[in-house]
Design a protein around this motif. Structure first.
Motif, short mmCIF file in Angstrom:
data_model
loop_
_atom_site.label_atom_id
_atom_site.label_comp_id
_atom_site.label_asym_id
_atom_site.label_seq_id
_atom_site.Cartn_x
_atom_site.Cartn_y
_atom_site.Cartn_z
N ASP A 69 8.85 60.40 62.89
CA ASP A 69 9.24 61.55 62.06
C ASP A 69 10.55 62.14 62.58
N ASN A 70 10.66 62.27 63.88
CA ASN A 70 11.88 62.81 64.47
C ASN A 70 13.07 61.89 64.21
N ALA A 71 12.86 60.58 64.35
CA ALA A 71 13.93 59.62 64.09
C ALA A 71 14.36 59.68 62.63
N LYS A 72 13.40 59.82 61.73
CA LYS A 72 13.71 59.91 60.30
C LYS A 72 14.54 61.17 60.02
N ASP A 73 14.12 62.29 60.60
CA ASP A 73 14.86 63.54 60.40
C ASP A 73 16.29 63.41 60.93
N THR A 74 16.44 62.78 62.09
CA THR A 74 17.77 62.59 62.67
C THR A 74 18.62 61.71 61.76
N ALA A 75 18.05 60.64 61.25
CA ALA A 75 18.78 59.74 60.36
C ALA A 75 19.18 60.45 59.07
N GLU A 76 18.28 61.26 58.53
CA GLU A 76 18.59 61.99 57.31
C GLU A 76 19.73 62.99 57.55
N ASP A 77 19.69 63.68 58.69
CA ASP A 77 20.77 64.61 59.03
C ASP A 77 22.10 63.88 59.15
N TRP A 78 22.07 62.74 59.81
CA TRP A 78 23.29 61.95 59.99
C TRP A 78 23.81 61.47 58.63
N ALA A 79 22.92 60.99 57.78
CA ALA A 79 23.33 60.50 56.46
C ALA A 79 23.92 61.63 55.62
N GLU A 80 23.34 62.80 55.70
CA GLU A 80 23.85 63.95 54.94
C GLU A 80 25.25 64.33 55.43
N ALA A 81 25.43 64.33 56.75
CA ALA A 81 26.76 64.66 57.30
C ALA A 81 27.78 63.61 56.88
N ALA A 82 27.39 62.34 56.91
CA ALA A 82 28.30 61.27 56.50
C ALA A 82 28.66 61.40 55.02
N LYS A 83 27.68 61.74 54.20
CA LYS A 83 27.92 61.93 52.76
C LYS A 83 28.96 63.02 52.52
N HIS A 84 28.82 64.12 53.25
CA HIS A 84 29.78 65.21 53.09
C HIS A 84 31.18 64.79 53.53
N LYS A 85 31.28 64.05 54.59
CA LYS A 85 32.58 63.60 55.07
C LYS A 85 33.25 62.66 54.07
N VAL A 86 32.47 61.75 53.52
CA VAL A 86 33.02 60.81 52.54
C VAL A 86 33.44 61.57 51.28
N THR A 87 32.60 62.50 50.83
CA THR A 87 32.93 63.29 49.64
C THR A 87 34.20 64.09 49.87
N ASP A 88 34.31 64.74 51.03
CA ASP A 88 35.52 65.50 51.36
C ASP A 88 36.74 64.60 51.38
N PHE A 89 36.60 63.42 51.94
CA PHE A 89 37.72 62.48 52.02
C PHE A 89 38.21 62.12 50.62
N PHE A 90 37.28 61.75 49.73
CA PHE A 90 37.68 61.35 48.39
C PHE A 90 38.20 62.53 47.57
N ASN A 91 37.67 63.71 47.81
CA ASN A 91 38.20 64.89 47.11
C ASN A 91 39.63 65.17 47.55
N LYS A 92 39.93 64.99 48.83
CA LYS A 92 41.30 65.18 49.32
C LYS A 92 42.23 64.13 48.74
N GLU A 93 41.74 62.89 48.66
CA GLU A 93 42.55 61.81 48.10
C GLU A 93 42.83 62.06 46.62
N LYS A 94 41.84 62.58 45.90
CA LYS A 94 42.00 62.89 44.49
C LYS A 94 43.09 63.95 44.28
N GLY A 95 43.15 64.91 45.18
CA GLY A 95 44.12 65.99 45.08
C GLY A 95 45.54 65.54 45.34
N LYS A 96 45.73 64.38 45.95
CA LYS A 96 47.07 63.84 46.23
C LYS A 96 47.70 63.20 45.02
N GLU A 97 46.90 62.88 44.04
CA GLU A 97 47.41 62.17 42.86
C GLU A 97 48.30 63.01 42.02
#
Length: 97
Positions: A69-97
């Motif tokens: 359960d703890n490992a799953k929670d840790t993985a979910e937290d990591w995946a959520e953080a990664a999702k936000h970073k990728v979303t932020d990256f693509f949003n910044k790239e979109k703004g450069k166009e």
């Protein structure tokens, strides 16, 4: 952890030293198969087992379930953080166009 060592001695015919070494090998194997952000949880789980007698009603399987359960929670937290970073990256790239 003493209970696990005892079971390895009884069921696999190992000496106490062999059983303890087997647990160390298993721990390192499991850590090697997990992403680094979860591997530390393995150390914590095994550390929690060592030197303690089992609490009433809490079996090795209960402890394993808690670990997963703890490992799953840790993985979910990591995946959520990664999702936000990728979303932020693509949003910044979109703004450069």
């Amino acid at each position: 952890m003493q209970e696990l060592i005892q079971q390895l001695q009884e069921k696999a015919g190992l000496t106490a030293e062999q059983a303890a070494q087997s647990i160390d090998v298993i721990k390192e194997y499991v850590k090697g198969k997990l992403p680094p952000f979860i591997a530390g949880t393995v150390d914590n789980w095994f550390a929690g087992m060592s030197g303690k007698t089992e609490e009433k009603g809490e079996s090795l399987m209960d402890k394993a379930g808690d670990f997963l359960d703890n490992a799953k929670d840790t993985a979910e937290d990591w995946a959520e953080a990664a999702k936000h970073k990728v979303t932020d990256f693509f949003n910044k790239e979109k703004g450069k166009e």
